[in-house]
Design an enzyme around this catalytic site. Structure first.
Site, PDB file in Angstrom:
ATOM      1  N   HIS A 146      25.413 -30.753 -42.256  1.00 34.69           N
ATOM      2  CA  HIS A 146      24.035 -30.270 -42.255  1.00 34.69           C
ATOM      3  C   HIS A 146      23.227 -31.146 -43.204  1.00 34.69           C
ATOM      4  CE1 HIS A 146      24.116 -26.773 -39.658  1.00 34.69           C
ATOM      5  NE2 HIS A 146      25.261 -26.387 -40.200  1.00 34.69           N
ATOM      6  N   ASP A 176      17.152 -33.796 -41.916  1.00 36.45           N
ATOM      7  CA  ASP A 176      16.822 -33.220 -40.608  1.00 36.45           C
ATOM      8  C   ASP A 176      15.462 -33.700 -40.107  1.00 36.45           C
ATOM      9  OD1 ASP A 176      19.173 -31.798 -40.648  1.00 36.45           O
ATOM     10  OD2 ASP A 176      18.246 -29.853 -41.022  1.00 36.45           O
TER      11      ASP A 176
END
Length: 395
Positions: A146, A176
Site C-alpha cells: 500500500h 497512490d
C-alpha cells in the site's frame, strides 16, 4: 448526457475502460472523466470495487463517501471476466476503446485473456495502462503493498518527520496519488496523442514506487552534495533551516515559515522585530540552532491568531497551519471553487483550471452495474444477447 458530451471538454470522445479499484486507478480515471472522457467502470460480479463498502456512507446500504468522491462522471458495468463470455464482452467493448486502465497484480489480466496482447490484436491504437506498486518486472513485482510501503521502499518515508523522532505517516497518499493517479494520467495522455498521430497505441507500466522515488529531489540533492542524506527533520526543506520550518504558537498551533529568499527573510525579521537575525535565515550549525531557538521562543509567546493577523499584510511566505476543516472554508480555496456540492456531498473540483472548460458533474458515482444494459446496447448487443449474459451471471 454524459461527461464526454460537454461542449468544449478537451477529452470528449475518448473512451476509457476502467478495471481499477480503491484509490490510485479510480482517481486517475476521475481526472480523465472530469476532462470529458467517457469512463466505463467495469467491476466483477462478486465484491466489485471494495471502495463501495470502505468507510462511512450517508445511510446504511449506500455506497461509501470514499467511493462517491472518486467515481463521479463514470458509468458502471458488472462483468465476470472469469467466464469466456465475459472476456468476449470485454474484448468487444475494447475494439472501440481508446484507453484501458487496470491495477491487478502483474500477469492477472493476461491470465484472464484481457491483457495488452489480446486487446492490441483487435485494436492496435489502444493505450493500455497498468498501475501497480512495484511495476511489471523486478524481484518485487509480485509483492503486495500500500502507499506506506511504496513510500518506505522509495526512501521517502525515512525523510518525513521531526528531528529525533520516528518517521511520520502522511495523511495524503503520496504514492497512490502522485504515482498511481497523476503519473498514470500523464502517461495516458502522452500515449493518446501518439496513438492519434500514428495509429499505434502503447503499453504503460506505472509503478507507484518508481513515481515516488523519481520525485525525491531533496534527498538526491543531499546525496550529491554531501554524499549522504541528512537525518529526518534536518535537511534544508524539512526543518534544517530557520527560514523554512514550523513554529509552535502559544496555543499549541503552528505557523509555517517559508521565507527562503533574502527579501522575504528580511521582511520576516522586520515583522518579528528582530532585524539582527537577517544573516542567519539559511544558517546551519550553531548559528542555525540558535536562530531557530530564538524564533521558537518568539512564536510561543503569542497565539496563532496574533501571528496570522501580523503576517496577513506581510508578503514573506508565512502562513498559519490550518486544520483541514479550516482549509475547506478558506477564502482563497473558496474563490477558486475547489469544493463543489453534488447530491449533498462536498467534493473536490479538478486541480486545474482550463480556458473554455467549465467544470460540471454530469453523473454522480454510479450504482454497481447501473449502466450495463445501455452500455451493451450501445456496443451493438441485442436484447436477447444481454438477457442470455444476465442469465449466465456474466453481467
Amino acid at each position: 448526457m454524459t461527461a464526454s458530451d460537454r461542449p468544449g471538454a478537451p477529452l470528449a470522445g475518448l473512451k476509457v475502460l476502467d478495471l481499477t479499484r480503491l484509490l490510485p486507478g479510480p482517481v486517475c480515471t476521475l481526472h480523465l472523466a472530469d476532462l470529458g472522457a467517457e469512463v466505463i467502470k467495469i467491476e466483477d460480479t462478486g465484491a466489485g470495487d471494495y471502495a463501495r463498502t470502505m468507510g462511512l456512507g450517508a445511510a446504511p446500504g449506500e455506497d461509501s463517501f470514499f467511493f462517491r468522491l472518486v467515481n463521479r462522471n463514470k458509468r458502471s458495468l458488472r462483468l465476470d471476466l472469469k467466464q469466456p463470455a465475459g472476456v468476449e464482452v470485454f474484448l468487444r467493448l475494447a475494439r472501440d476503446a481508446d484507453v484501458i486502465v487496470e491495477s491487478f497484480r502483474p500477469g492477472v489480466v493476461d491470465r484472464l485473456g484481457v491483457g495488452y496482447t489480446a486487446v492490441r490484436a483487435i485494436n492496435p491504437r489502444i493505450v493500455y495502462c497498468a498501475i501497480t506498486g512495484y511495476g511489471q518486472d523486478g524481484p518485487w513485482r509480485d509483492r503486495a503493498g500500500h502507499d506506506l510501503n511504496y513510500l518506505a521502499t522509495a526512501g521517502v518515508l525515512d525523510q518525513i518527520g521531526s528531528a529525533g523522532g520516528a518517521p511520520a505517516i502522511p495523511n495524503l497518499q503520496i504514492g497512490d496519488l502522485l504515482g498511481g493517479a497523476l503519473t498514470a494520467v500523464m502517461g495516458i495522455l502522452a500515449a493518446v496523442i501518439g496513438a492519434r498521430a500514428t495509429g499505434e497505441g502503447r503499453y504503460l507500466d506505472v509503478a507507484m514506487t518508481d513515481a515516488t522515488f523519481a520525485h525525491a529531489y531533496s534527498p538526491l540533492l543531499s546525496v550529491l552534495a554531501r554524499g549522504r542524506t541528512l537525518p529526518r527533520g534536518t535537511d534544508d526543506l524539512n526543518g534544517g533551516l530557520p527560514a523554512y520550518g514550523l513554529y509552535r504558537t502559544q496555543d499549541g498551533r503552528y505557523m509555517a515559515v517559508g521565507a527562503l529568499e533574502p527579501k522575504f527573510w528580511q521582511r520576516f525579521c522586520a515583522a518579528m522585530g528582530r532585524p539582527e537575525l537577517e544573516p542567519f535565515g539559511l544558517a546551519r550549525g550553531e548559528a542555525g540552532v540558535r536562530t531557530r531557538r530564538e524564533l521558537e521562543a518568539l512564536f510561543a509567546s503569542q497565539p496563532l491568531a496574533h501571528w496570522a493577523a501580523l503576517f496577513e499584510t506581510v508578503d514573506c511566505g508565512v502562513t498559519p497551519v490550518l486544520t483541514f476543516e479550516e482549509a475547506m472554508t478558506h477564502p482563497q480555496l473558496q474563490a477558486r471553487g475547489m469544493l463543489r456540492t453534488i447530491e449533498g456531498l462536498p467534493q473536490f473540483a479538478p486541480p486545474l483550471k482550463m480556458s473554455g472548460v467549465d467544470f460540471a458533474v454530469r453523473l454522480p458515482a454510479p450504482k454497481v452495474g447501473a449502466d450495463g444494459m445501455a452500455l451493451l446496447r450501445a456496443a451493438g448487443f441485442m436484447d436477447a444477447e444481454i438477457e442470455a449474459l444476465s442469465a449466465q451471471g456474466v453481467i
